[in-house]
Write an enzyme that holds these catalytic residues in place. Structure first.
Site, PDB file in Angstrom:
ATOM      1  N   HIS A 285      -4.858   9.875  -1.606  1.00  0.00           N
ATOM      2  CA  HIS A 285      -5.092  11.139  -0.897  1.00  0.00           C
ATOM      3  C   HIS A 285      -4.906  12.235  -1.949  1.00  0.00           C
ATOM      4  CE1 HIS A 285      -5.257   9.149   2.944  1.00  0.00           C
ATOM      5  NE2 HIS A 285      -4.076   8.598   2.744  1.00  0.00           N
TER       6      HIS A 285
ATOM      7  N   ASN B 233       0.841  -1.204   0.000  1.00  0.00           N
ATOM      8  CA  ASN B 233       0.000   0.000   0.000  1.00  0.00           C
ATOM      9  C   ASN B 233       0.875   1.253   0.000  1.00  0.00           C
ATOM     10  OD1 ASN B 233      -2.706   1.142   0.374  1.00  0.00           O
ATOM     11  ND2 ASN B 233      -2.045   1.743   2.427  1.00  0.00           N
TER      12      ASN B 233
ATOM     13  N   GLU C 139      -7.442   4.600   0.731  1.00  0.00           N
ATOM     14  CA  GLU C 139      -7.554   5.701   1.711  1.00  0.00           C
ATOM     15  C   GLU C 139      -8.060   6.970   1.033  1.00  0.00           C
ATOM     16  OE1 GLU C 139      -3.903   6.189   3.942  1.00  0.00           O
ATOM     17  OE2 GLU C 139      -3.573   4.028   4.055  1.00  0.00           O
TER      18      GLU C 139
END
Ligand code: XIL
Length: 458
Positions: A239, A203, A266
């Site tokens: 993000h 990740n 995320e």
């Protein structure tokens, strides 16, 4: 309430299996739908739509009302990180993570595990370690935590954020990196041994298009796949700011083409006139890729977000749906790969592979071993090379020093654990052409084997 989770997981597994068995050449018609929540619409498409959760908020009903209605996956925002789960060395604490798992099971949600190893949010005792002591502690951490959550998480971020920003495409410096470049594969192997059912992910962030960092990760995944290092998925944190790279989807696709799942892990997007568009575009990109199995947003309401005043999420601080929410829901309803009905059996392969004549065997084989050692343990990677006639199968014998023991093995089956241990090929790596190489590995306690292993072909 565990069966509900199981049912969801089984459905998703079947859906993905069906799509894969059908072959990538089969274009499945996009199924329009009128799902009225993110979770219902995502589930129709065989995907998870998740949120990062701070478990302390599970007692706030304004929070759980939105969470339970809209999401079918959760990620612990902090509670499964190293500092939370192993606050002092060898003393494990699972209170927060377990609470989230219970909540998920009671509400028909899957759980994404986050994150086993990361250079941030390490407990101070680990920050003070280096070399073999840190390597050993890190692998033990992976083993213990992945074992505790075995069967309860559908995916793990095994390693988080190990690549450097900027143009190098290389690894980030960290205490973990300084234990040796192979720390990532050692972590994946330990995670696979501890929880064979979880998808194991790498990740990272700033990987939102084809750039030096994402290409460095791509090369690592390709290398892992070629050498049999167990990796199943890549997480794209996403993000995001006020623009989205034009090759966001192409970047996901090139990873999927390596044979790994991709997950948006995320997602949050800077507020502004483009926010809803970007959320929609990310959702469409994921749905366009059959191997994109989940989208997770990093929080529920704007005021829950780690990004403070960016107002980066799908719900305002009062839990009202924002334009970004509508954009995501519309994208989920509009398209993507349809979910085959859970009762259907996977279609037969579209073409029968040509019969291969078995290799004659008996040409022998050779084995060589490379070791990672630390005080009290080791990981061995064994390279098997077929001799002149190829192999139908092989067994490698490894003599362990007295007091040493094999604790797990991958890509081979171990007979016994102490003394001279025979490792025999598994289904897919026994048949080798002349000169062909395959690898397997094992982990052990005590001193590492010193002698060159012997290889016997059949
Ligand atoms: C963040 C959490 O949201 C914060 O609560 C915490 O203080 C710091 O970590 N990349 C990751 C996440 O992989 O774990 C981070 O989460 C955000 C960046």
């Amino acid at each position: 309430m565990r069966p509900r989770t199981r049912t969801l997981q089984a459905t998703l597994t079947l859906a993905v299996a069906g799509v894969l068995a059908a072959g990538m050449t089969v274009a499945l018609a996009p199924a329009a739908s009128a799902g009225t929540t993110l979770r219902a619409s995502a589930a129709e498409k065989g995907r998870y739509f998740g949120a990062a959760v701070a478990t302390g908020k599970l007692s706030t009903s304004a929070y759980t009302t939105v969470l339970n209605r809209e999401f079918n996956s959760v990620t612990a925002e902090n509670e499964m990180k190293w500092d939370a789960t192993e606050p002092s060395q060898g003393r494990f604490s699972y209170t927060g993570g377990d609470r989230l798992v219970s909540h998920a099971q009671a509400n028909g949600m899957g759980v994404r595990g986050h994150a086993l190893l990361w250079h941030q949010q390490q407990p101070s005792w680990a920050q003070g370690l280096s070399g073999s002591a840190l390597r050993s502690a890190a692998i033990n951490h992976v083993t213990q935590v992945a074992t505790h959550y075995r069967g309860k998480v559908y995916a793990w971020d095994v390693v988080n954020e190990a690549f450097a920003d900027g143009g190098s495409g290389g690894r980030r410096d960290s205490n973990l990196q300084r234990t040796g470049n192979d720390w990532i594969e050692a972590a994946f192997r330990a995670a696979r041994a501890a929880d064979p059912g979880a998808k194991l992910c790498y990740n990272d962030y700033n990987t939102d298009g084809i750039n030096a960092k994402s290409t460095g990760i791509y090369n690592m995944v390709r290398d892992f796949k070629s050498r049999g290092v167990p990796i199943d998925c890549v997480g794209f944190q996403s993000h995001l700011g006020t623009t989205l790279a034009g090759d966001y989807q192409a970047n996901l696709q090139r990873f999927a083409d390596l044979g790994v799942d991709v997950q948006i892990t995320e997602l949050d997007v800077m507020t502004g006139s483009n926010q809803a568009n970007i959320y929609g575009a990310v959702t469409r990109a994921c749905l366009a890729i059959s191997r994109c199995t989940s989208i997770t947003v990093w929080g529920v309401r704007d005021c829950d977000s780690w990004r403070g005043s960016d107002n980066a999420l799908l719900f305002d601080c009062n839990g009202n749906k924002k334009a970004a929410y509508t954009s995501v829901l519309n994208a989920l309803n509009a398209g993507g790969t349809s979910t085959p009905p859970p009762t259907s059996t996977p279609p037969p392969p579209t073409s029968t592979p040509p019969p291969t004549s078995p290799p004659p065997g008996t040409g022998g084989c050779s084995a060589s071993v490379s070791l990672n050692t630390w005080s009290g343990g080791f990981v061995a990677t064994v390279k098997v090379t077929a001799g002149a006639n190829g192999t139908r199968g092989w067994t490698v014998s490894v003599a362990l020093p007295g007091g040493s023991a094999v604790t797990n093995a991958w890509s081979a089956t171990a007979a016994g654990s102490t003394g001279t241990v025979g490792f025999t090929n598994v289904d897919y790596n026994g048949q080798l052409a002349a000169g062909q190489v395959t690898e397997f590995g094992f982990q052990g306690t005590g001193a590492a084997p010193g002698a060159t292993p012997t290889c016997t072909a059949s």
